[in-house]
Design an enzyme around this catalytic site. Structure first.
Site, PDB file in Angstrom:
ATOM      1  N   THR A  40      83.157  21.009  50.725  1.00 37.21           N
ATOM      2  CA  THR A  40      83.535  20.271  51.938  1.00 37.21           C
ATOM      3  C   THR A  40      84.154  18.916  51.580  1.00 37.21           C
ATOM      4  O   THR A  40      85.110  18.468  52.213  1.00 37.21           O
ATOM      5  CB  THR A  40      82.284  20.061  52.818  1.00 37.21           C
ATOM      6  OG1 THR A  40      81.817  21.332  53.224  1.00 37.21           O
ATOM      7  CG2 THR A  40      82.584  19.206  54.030  1.00 37.21           C
ATOM      8  N   HIS A  43      87.711  19.380  50.731  1.00 34.95           N
ATOM      9  CA  HIS A  43      88.523  19.475  51.956  1.00 34.95           C
ATOM     10  C   HIS A  43      88.845  18.080  52.492  1.00 34.95           C
ATOM     11  O   HIS A  43      89.984  17.773  52.838  1.00 34.95           O
ATOM     12  CB  HIS A  43      87.767  20.222  53.075  1.00 34.95           C
ATOM     13  CG  HIS A  43      87.605  21.690  52.845  1.00 34.95           C
ATOM     14  ND1 HIS A  43      88.631  22.515  52.484  1.00 34.95           N
ATOM     15  CD2 HIS A  43      86.512  22.487  52.974  1.00 34.95           C
ATOM     16  CE1 HIS A  43      88.189  23.758  52.382  1.00 34.95           C
ATOM     17  NE2 HIS A  43      86.902  23.765  52.675  1.00 34.95           N
TER      18      HIS A  43
HETATM   19 ZN   LIG Z   1      77.699  20.833  51.128  1.00 35.05          ZN
END
Ligand SMILES: [Zn+2]
Ligand SMILES: [Zn+2]
Length: 176
Positions: A40, A43
Site C-alpha cells: 500500500t 501505491h
Molecule cells: Zn499493510
C-alpha cells in the site's frame, strides 16, 4: 517531529518537520519504535489509480504497519495507558453503521485505514483511536510488533482454510 510526507499527487515522498499530533478524546499518542513497508505504501509513493479509487488522503503522512509506546491518552481512553507497547489494527471502524452495531466492525461500511485515510506511522509519533491499539507483551521486539498487522492477514487466511496436516506452499517474499 520528522515525518515521511506525501505532499501532493506526484510520485515520491519527502521528509518534513511537522508538529507532534495531539490525541483526541478517544485516541492515544504513540511514539513509533518500528514500522514496516507495505505494498500500500508503494501505491501511495507512486500515487497510482489505486490511491484515487480508495479516496486516499492527500497531503498526508504515510505508513500503517508499526509498533510503538503510548505516551499520552485522550480523556475517554480507559483500556490503554501511557507506557503500553502497542501494535495497530489498521482498520478504523465508524462505530455507528449497521455492521459496527452488530459486531462486524471489520466490514464497517464507513471504514477508514490508518496511513491511507488518516495520517500514518512513518513519523516519530502517530495518534490512533484506542479501539485500534493492541497492547503487546512489554518484551516484544518492536520489529516483530510492526509486522503483526500483515501477520494477522496470514493467520486469518490460514484459519479460513483447512490446512491441518497438509503440505503448504507459501508464495511471495513479503511478511504475509
Ligand atoms: Zn499493510
Ligand atoms: Zn461502521
Amino acid at each position: 517531529m520528522k515525518a515521511a510526507y506525501k505532499a501532493d499527487r506526484s510520485k515520491g515522498i519527502e521528509i518534513r518537520d511537522l508538529p507532534v499530533p495531539e490525541p483526541k478524546n478517544n485516541e492515544v499518542l504513540v511514539k513509533i519504535e518500528a514500522a514496516a513497508i507495505c505494498g500500500t505504501d508503494i501505491h501511495l509513493y507512486e500515487w497510482n489509480d489505486w490511491c484515487e479509487n480508495v479516496n486516499a488522503k492527500n497531503p498526508m503522512i504515510i505508513g500503517h504497519e508499526f509498533c510503538g509506546r503510548v505516551v499520552k491518552t485522550g480523556k475517554q481512553v480507559n483500556l490503554i495507558n501511557p507506557g503500553d507497547l502497542v501494535a495497530a489494527e489498521t482498520h478504523i471502524p465508524c462505530g455507528k453503521c449497521n455492521m459496527c452495531k452488530t459486531g462486524k466492525q471489520h466490514i464497517c461500511q464507513n471504514m477508514q485505514i490508518i496511513g491511507v485515510h488518516t495520517d500514518g506511522a512513518f513519523a516519530e509519533y502517530i495518534t490512533i483511536p484506542e479501539v485500534c491499539a493492541w497492547k503487546l507483551p512489554d518484551n516484544t521486539p518492536p520489529k516483530i510488533g510492526a509486522i503483526y498487522e500483515p501477520f494477522g492477514i496470514a493467520v486469518h487466511a490460514v484459519l479460513k482454510s483447512n490446512l491441518t496436516g497438509k503440505s503448504t506452499a507459501i508464495v511471495g517474499a513479503g511478511p504475509i
